[in-house]
Design an enzyme around this catalytic site. Structure first.
Site, short mmCIF file in Angstrom:
data_model
loop_
_atom_site.label_atom_id
_atom_site.label_comp_id
_atom_site.label_asym_id
_atom_site.label_seq_id
_atom_site.Cartn_x
_atom_site.Cartn_y
_atom_site.Cartn_z
N GLY A 15 -2.51 -1.49 -0.27
CA GLY A 15 -3.23 -2.40 -1.17
C GLY A 15 -3.57 -3.69 -0.44
O GLY A 15 -2.74 -4.23 0.29
N ARG A 76 -5.46 4.25 1.85
CA ARG A 76 -4.19 4.97 1.95
C ARG A 76 -4.55 6.34 2.52
O ARG A 76 -5.35 7.05 1.95
CB ARG A 76 -3.52 5.06 0.56
CG ARG A 76 -3.14 3.67 0.04
CD ARG A 76 -2.28 3.72 -1.21
NE ARG A 76 -1.73 2.40 -1.49
CZ ARG A 76 -2.14 1.60 -2.49
NH1 ARG A 76 -3.08 1.99 -3.30
NH2 ARG A 76 -1.59 0.41 -2.66
N ASP A 107 5.28 -1.84 2.41
CA ASP A 107 6.33 -0.94 2.90
C ASP A 107 5.78 0.41 3.38
O ASP A 107 6.27 0.96 4.36
CB ASP A 107 7.45 -0.77 1.86
CG ASP A 107 6.94 -0.34 0.50
OD1 ASP A 107 5.72 -0.27 0.31
OD2 ASP A 107 7.78 -0.08 -0.39
N THR A 130 1.47 -7.97 1.34
CA THR A 130 1.53 -7.31 0.03
C THR A 130 1.77 -8.35 -1.06
O THR A 130 2.56 -9.27 -0.86
CB THR A 130 2.64 -6.23 -0.02
OG1 THR A 130 2.84 -5.84 -1.39
CG2 THR A 130 3.97 -6.72 0.52
N ASP A 132 3.32 -7.69 -3.64
CA ASP A 132 4.53 -7.29 -4.38
C ASP A 132 5.80 -8.03 -3.94
O ASP A 132 6.78 -8.03 -4.69
CB ASP A 132 4.77 -5.78 -4.21
CG ASP A 132 3.62 -4.95 -4.75
OD1 ASP A 132 2.83 -5.48 -5.54
OD2 ASP A 132 3.51 -3.77 -4.36
N ASP A 134 8.04 -7.12 -1.83
CA ASP A 134 9.13 -6.15 -1.96
C ASP A 134 9.72 -5.77 -0.60
O ASP A 134 10.27 -4.69 -0.44
CB ASP A 134 8.65 -4.89 -2.70
CG ASP A 134 7.43 -4.27 -2.03
OD1 ASP A 134 6.88 -4.86 -1.08
OD2 ASP A 134 7.02 -3.18 -2.47
N ARG A 176 4.26 -2.99 -8.54
CA ARG A 176 4.79 -1.63 -8.37
C ARG A 176 6.23 -1.60 -8.88
O ARG A 176 6.45 -1.90 -10.05
CB ARG A 176 4.70 -1.20 -6.90
CG ARG A 176 4.65 0.30 -6.73
CD ARG A 176 4.58 0.69 -5.27
NE ARG A 176 3.33 0.37 -4.66
CZ ARG A 176 2.25 1.13 -4.71
NH1 ARG A 176 2.28 2.28 -5.33
NH2 ARG A 176 1.12 0.77 -4.12
O1 F6P Z 1 1.12 -2.72 -3.72
C1 F6P Z 1 0.16 -3.53 -4.28
C2 F6P Z 1 -0.27 -3.03 -5.63
O2 F6P Z 1 -1.25 -3.91 -6.14
C3 F6P Z 1 0.85 -2.84 -6.64
O3 F6P Z 1 1.26 -4.03 -7.23
C4 F6P Z 1 0.21 -1.86 -7.59
O4 F6P Z 1 1.19 -1.08 -8.24
C5 F6P Z 1 -0.62 -1.00 -6.68
O5 F6P Z 1 -0.86 -1.74 -5.50
C6 F6P Z 1 -1.93 -0.56 -7.26
O6 F6P Z 1 -2.54 0.31 -6.35
P1 F6P Z 1 -4.06 0.75 -6.45
O7 F6P Z 1 -4.91 -0.41 -6.01
O8 F6P Z 1 -4.17 1.89 -5.53
O9 F6P Z 1 -4.35 1.07 -7.88
#
Ligand code: F6P
Length: 326
Positions: A15, A76, A107, A130, A132, A134, A176
Site C-alpha cells: 500500500g 502487490r 511488513d 506504511t 499502519d 505496524d 489492517r
Molecule cells: O497497509 C496499508 C493499508 O492501507 C491498510 O491500512 C489497509 O488494510 C490496506 O492497506 C488496504 O489495502 P488495499 O489498498 O489493497 O485495499
C-alpha cells in the site's frame, strides 16, 4: 557480496503511503552524491520481475517531496512469491549490474526483501513505508503521521455534525491488524471510545458505558474503530441501535482517503533521513537491515528480525484512553 557497489535500485511496494516520494528523492540524490548510478523500479516487485527498471537522475525526483502516492507506483506481486519469480528478478538486476536494492514498504515488502536477500547475492535495505505503523523497532513509519492527521481532520468535522444533531458516530479507520491510527486519532479527537485489534472488545462493556452516558444525557459520542478489530463500524452500529434505539447512530468509514494527500513535515523529514541512511548502509556494508528511527537516532534492524516481530500497544496507552474518554 564482496564487489564494490556502483549501481543501486529503489522500489515502492504494498500500500502506498504519503512520504514515499520524499524517500525515493532522498535515495536518488544521496546515491548520486556518492557517485552511484541509481535505478527506479516500477510497480514494486512486479516491475522487478518484469524488468521494468530505468535509470534515474537528480531531476527525476524534482518537485515530488510534497506529493502523496509514489512516482514509482506500487503493486502487490504474486509472482515474487515464487522462486521462479525471484530468480527472474535477480537476473534483471544482474543484467544491469545493480548491486543493492532499497525496498520501501510495509511488513509484506520486508518479507519479500528478506527472502530475496537470503536466496540471492543481493543486499537489500528496507525503509518502513506504511500508514499502519505496524513495524517493530522504529518510532515512525513513513506515512503514519499524515494518515493520522487526515483522520483527525475528518473526525473533528464529524464531531461538529454529531454535536449539532446529538448523534453518535462510529468511525472506522484503516490500519489492517494494527490499532495505531485508531489510537492516535481517537485520543487526539477526544473520542469517547476506541476499539483496536490489540485489545479484545467487550460488547457488554461498550453497551453499559453508552447506557450510562444516555442516563446522564450525553448523546454526542464518537467511537473510533480500527478496521481489523473485533467489530467493524457497521456491525457495531447495528448492535448499538438494537440495544439503545433512542440513540441516533451514523457510520463513517474513512477508507483510502487516509492514504492520500501531501505528506506532513514529519513524514517528509523521516523519509528524507531514512532514504539517506539506506544508501549509507549499502556503502558501509550494513546489509539486509531496515532503517528505523528510535529516540531520534537511526537504527538498523535485521530484516529477519523485523519480519518476525510486530509492534505492540503498551498498557499505558490503553489506560490513557480509558481515563480521558469518560
Ligand atoms: O497497509 C496499508 C493499508 O492501507 C491498510 O491500512 C489497509 O488494510 C490496506 O492497506 C488496504 O489495502 P488495499 O489498498 O489493497 O485495499
Amino acid at each position: 557480496m564482496t564487489q564494490k557497489i556502483t549501481k543501486i535500485a529503489v522500489l515502492t511496494s504494498g500500500g502506498d503511503s504519503p512520504g514515499m516520494n520524499a524517500a525515493i528523492r532522498a535515495v536518488v540524490r544521496t546515491g548520486i552524491y556518492y557517485g552511484l548510478e541509481v535505478y527506479g523500479i516500477m510497480r514494486g516487485y512486479a516491475g522487478l520481475v518484469e524488468g521494468d527498471i530505468f535509470k534515474m537522475e537528480s531531476k527525476s525526483v524534482a518537485n515530488i517531496i510534497q506529493r502523496g502516492g509514489t512516482i514509482l507506483k506500487t503493486a502487490r506481486c504474486k509472482e515474487f512469491h515464487t522462486k521462479e519469480g525471484r530468480q527472474k528478478a535477480y537476473d534483471n538486476l544482474r543484467k544491469i549490474g545493480i548491486g543493492g536494492l532499497i525496498a520501501i514498504g510495509g511488513d509484506g515488502t520486508f518479507r519479500g526483501a528478506q527472502l530475496f536477500s537470503s536466496e540471492f547475492d543481493i543486499p537489500c535495505i528496507g525503509l518502513p513505508g506504511t500508514i499502519d505503523k505496524d513495524i517493530d523497532g522504529t518510532d515512525f513509519t513513513i506515512g503514519f503521521d499524515t494518515a493520522v492527521n487526515t483522520a483527525v481532520q475528518a473526525i473533528d468535522r464529524l464531531r461538529d455534525t454529531a454535536d449539532a444533531h446529538d448523534r453518535l458516530f462510529v468511525i472506522e479507520v484503516m490500519g489492517r491488524d494494527s490499532g495505531y491510527i485508531a489510537l492516535h486519532s481517537g485520543i487526539a479527537t477526544g473520542a469517547e471510545n476506541i476499539l483496536i485489534p490489540e485489545k479484545k472488545s467487550d460488547i457488554n462493556e461498550i453497551m453499559a458505558s453508552l447506557q450510562e452516558k444516555q442516563r446522564r444525557k450525553k448523546l454526542v459520542n464518537i467511537i473510533v474503530v480500527a478496521e481489523g478489530g473485533t467489530y467493524g463500524a457497521v456491525e457495531l452500529s447495528k448492535v448499538i441501535t438494537e440495544n439503545i434505539p433512542e440513540q441516533e447512530v451514523r457510520v463513517c468509514i474513512l477508507g483510502h482517503i487516509q492514504r492520500g494527500g501531501a505528506p506532513t513535515c514529519l513524514d517528509r523529514l523521516i523519509a528524507s533521513r531514512m532514504g539517506y541512511s539506506a544508501v549509507e548502509c549499502l556503502l558501509e556494508g550494513r546489509y539486509n537491515v531496515f532503517v528505523g528511527i528510535l529516540n531520534n537516532s537511526m537504527h538498523y534492524i535485521p530484516l529477519e528480525k523485523a519480519v518476525k516481530q510486530k509492534q505492540t500497544v503498551s498498557d499505558e496507552w490503553l489506560k490513557i484512553v480509558k481515563i480521558l474518554a469518560s
